[in-house]
Design a protein around this motif. Structure first.
Motif, PDB file in Angstrom:
ATOM      1  N   MET A   1       0.267  -0.716   0.000  1.00  0.00           N
ATOM      2  CA  MET A   1       0.000   0.000   0.000  1.00  0.00           C
ATOM      3  C   MET A   1       0.283   0.759   0.000  1.00  0.00           C
ATOM      4  N   ALA A   2       0.155  -0.607   1.853  1.00  0.00           N
ATOM      5  CA  ALA A   2       0.421  -0.060   1.951  1.00  0.00           C
ATOM      6  C   ALA A   2       0.414   0.328   2.140  1.00  0.00           C
ATOM      7  N   HIS A   3       1.691   3.339   0.382  1.00  0.00           N
ATOM      8  CA  HIS A   3       0.711   3.715   1.357  1.00  0.00           C
ATOM      9  C   HIS A   3       1.210   5.015   1.943  1.00  0.00           C
ATOM     10  N   HIS A 304       7.774  -3.011   1.995  1.00  0.00           N
ATOM     11  CA  HIS A 304       7.518  -4.296   2.657  1.00  0.00           C
ATOM     12  C   HIS A 304       7.800  -5.464   1.736  1.00  0.00           C
ATOM     13  N   ASP A 316       2.790  -4.583  -5.337  1.00  0.00           N
ATOM     14  CA  ASP A 316       2.583  -4.454  -3.898  1.00  0.00           C
ATOM     15  C   ASP A 316       3.254  -5.610  -3.175  1.00  0.00           C
ATOM     16  N   ASP A 317       4.450  -5.453  -2.724  1.00  0.00           N
ATOM     17  CA  ASP A 317       5.205  -4.215  -2.772  1.00  0.00           C
ATOM     18  C   ASP A 317       6.591  -4.476  -3.356  1.00  0.00           C
ATOM     19  N   GLU A 349       3.607  -6.785   6.512  1.00  0.00           N
ATOM     20  CA  GLU A 349       2.787  -5.569   6.432  1.00  0.00           C
ATOM     21  C   GLU A 349       1.330  -5.923   6.159  1.00  0.00           C
ATOM     22  N   GLU A 350       1.132  -6.900   5.259  1.00  0.00           N
ATOM     23  CA  GLU A 350      -0.228  -7.139   4.757  1.00  0.00           C
ATOM     24  C   GLU A 350      -1.139  -7.822   5.771  1.00  0.00           C
ATOM     25  N   ASP A 378       5.407   2.354  -1.105  1.00  0.00           N
ATOM     26  CA  ASP A 378       4.367   1.316  -1.078  1.00  0.00           C
ATOM     27  C   ASP A 378       3.134   1.754  -1.856  1.00  0.00           C
ATOM     28  N   TYR A 444      -2.994   1.883  -9.845  1.00  0.00           N
ATOM     29  CA  TYR A 444      -2.500   0.960  -8.828  1.00  0.00           C
ATOM     30  C   TYR A 444      -3.601   0.038  -8.298  1.00  0.00           C
TER      31      TYR A 444
HETATM   32 ZN   LIG Z   1       1.607  -2.626   0.243  1.00  0.00          ZN
END
Ligand SMILES: [Zn+2]
Length: 496
Positions: A1-3, A304, A316-317, A349-350, A378, A444
């Motif tokens: 993302m993330a982000h 990530h 991602d990512d 992260e996810e 991200d 995205y």
């Molecule tokens: Zn991500």
């Protein structure tokens, strides 16, 4: 993302050796030159460039090398081809940790190491959704990350549609009891990704609200901007009570909406059999370019390493990993900046955010005070177009030179405050200044968290431009005379 630039209310979105595998061709990395002890001209306020004034040579060199390089793309290719999907606890995740160690060592970084992270271990199972009445339709569905399971034989129930959080909160519990709730909110396509931020609360909190209302399960319109028949996964909250929750592809969600709009009674059969296993060990992987004057002060560039399991996690990512590694490769080709630059590839992260939390916990408040800024890549591999920050009141003046340094790349200074990436939330809470290099996120959310997240979606020249922007920003901040202060107390709470 993330982000990133994504506005999210309450969202956590989101023992490995270096064992080389003989079958994997080595990544071609340009070697780092020997350390130059004499820094010709550090980047200070005196070195401001204007359209009429040339860039400082160190910055010009970084941008030149970035734009003539396909290294960022090659990092993503190597990671995704070598590791595949990298859901926490999977073999791909372990391969990625080994890959990151190997790659950072080949870049000649200092202090290359892993940091142990204990993280949730969730695995996908069977996923089937069928409309059984009034007309039989097979739908494309995928379980939300960390969802609980239906019975193995699935559940059959009438579907009730809700189109807003207000409507869900007001839902008559007698009506909701035993039903499958259909959460139907579209994700808006936006350049900075905020459309996703507005929609993703549906994925994060709506299932537990529906559970409290007595619903049997929840299906939602995928948080995505495409019209492919590919559902988008992504984490959901584990707040109790939990009900099984899945995402329908956008075309399937639109058909379900049409049937319900005709006041038809729609019955769905839903089978989702994911499992939550005991917590598993994964890792953050990090390495550094040691600063020439203040090596204990750190500018962090992160991304990530983990991904969802449906695609290969290229945008991602993987893209962020490519940008972060290219940033340190580019900076490492010249004389080291005053402060250290640390690249951190976060785990998990996810599906829990455990990597970002572990990093902040391990450095503690004292370590955070030595972090001058943190930046996460991200939001895919597209071009950078803006720069945002969230720091002390002195930061805006300190960052003025960046406006000129980023001009040749078409990146503008934004007045919007940076949010910081999902992995950086715990650092933001400790006051570490957040910097966002905003990338074009228009496309995205067509791809992310789907089976379509593969390397062919990345344009090598776009990710090279983004890397040029990240490296320019990281290098400049690592060379600043003073620092950027601290994030004010009132702004430390991350939207993640
Ligand atoms: Zn991500």
């Amino acid at each position: 993302m993330a982000h990133h630039q994504i506005q999210v209310a309450a969202l956590l979105l989101a023992a490995c050796g270096s064992g080389d595998r003989a079958s994997v061709p080595p990544l071609q990395i340009l070697p780092m030159p020997p350390t130059v002890t004499h820094v010709e001209s550090a980047i200070g306020t005196e070195a401001q460039a204007t359209p009429d004034k040339p860039l400082p040579e160190a910055i010009a060199r970084i941008q030149r090398d970035a734009l003539h390089s396909s290294h960022a793309f090659e990092f993503v290719r190597s990671l995704t081809d070598d590791s595949g999907p990298r859901l926490t606890g999977s073999d791909g995740d372990k391969r990625a940790v080994a890959w990151a160690l190997r790659t950072m060592k080949s870049l000649g970084l200092a202090n290359v190491r892993t940091e142990k992270v204990m993280a949730p271990h969730w695995v996908r199972g069977v996923e089937l959704a069928d409309i059984v009445a009034p007309v039989a339709h097979q739908l494309k569905v995928t379980a939300l990350g960390r969802s609980v399971a239906t019975p193995a034989a699935g559940v059959t129930a009438e579907v009730i549609e809700v189109d807003s959080l207000e409507e869900l909160k007001k839902l008559d519990h007698k009506l909701a009891r035993g039903k499958i709730i259909f959460a139907n909110m579209a994700t808006k396509r936006t350049k900075d990704g905020h459309g996703y931020g507005e929609a993703v609360g549906m994925r994060w909190v709506w299932p537990s609200i529906a559970a409290k209302a007595g619903a049997r399960a929840l299906v939602l319109r995928s948080c995505g901007t495409d019209h492919d028949r590919l559902p988008h996964t992504g984490a959901t909250s584990t707040e109790k009570p939990q009900i099984p929750a899945g995402a329908l592809s956008v075309p399937d969600a639109e058909m379900l909406h049409r049937l319900l709009a005709e006041r038809k009674v729609v019955t769905m059969h839903l089978t989702l059999t994911p499992k939550t296993l005991p917590d598993v060990e994964t890792a953050n992987v990090m390495g550094e370019i040691r600063g020439s004057e203040k090596p204990d002060e750190v500018v962090l560039i992160g991304a990530h390493l983990d991904s969802w399991d449906l695609g290969t996690g290229a945008i991602d990512d993987g893209a962020g990993v490519g940008i972060a590694l290219e940033t340190v490769r580019l900076i490492g080709l010249g004389a080291p900046p005053r402060r250290s630059v640390r690249v951190v590839l976060f785990g998990n992260e996810e599906s829990g955010g455990a990597g970002g939390k572990a990093y902040a916990r391990n450095i503690g408040a004292a370590g955070a005070d030595r972090h001058v800024a943190a930046i996460e890549a991200d939001l895919g591999g597209d071009r950078a177009f803006e720069l945002q920050h969230l720091a002390g009141p002195e930061a805006s003046a300190k960052l003025v030179p960046l406006a000129a340094y980023l001009l040749p790349l078409g990146v503008a200074m934004s007045q919007q405050a940076a949010g910081g990436g999902a992995d950086l939330g715990p650092l933001r809470a400790l006051g570490v200044p957040m910097i966002d290099v905003g990338q074009d996120g228009t496309h995205y959310f067509d791809i992310h968290h789907t089976a379509n997240d593969t390397i062919d979606k990345i344009d090598a020249s776009a990710i090279a431009q983004a890397s040029a922007a990240f490296a320019t920003v990281v290098y400049t901040i690592a060379n600043l005379e003073g620092d950027l202060g601290r994030v004010p107390d009132a702004k430390r709470k991350s939207r993640w």
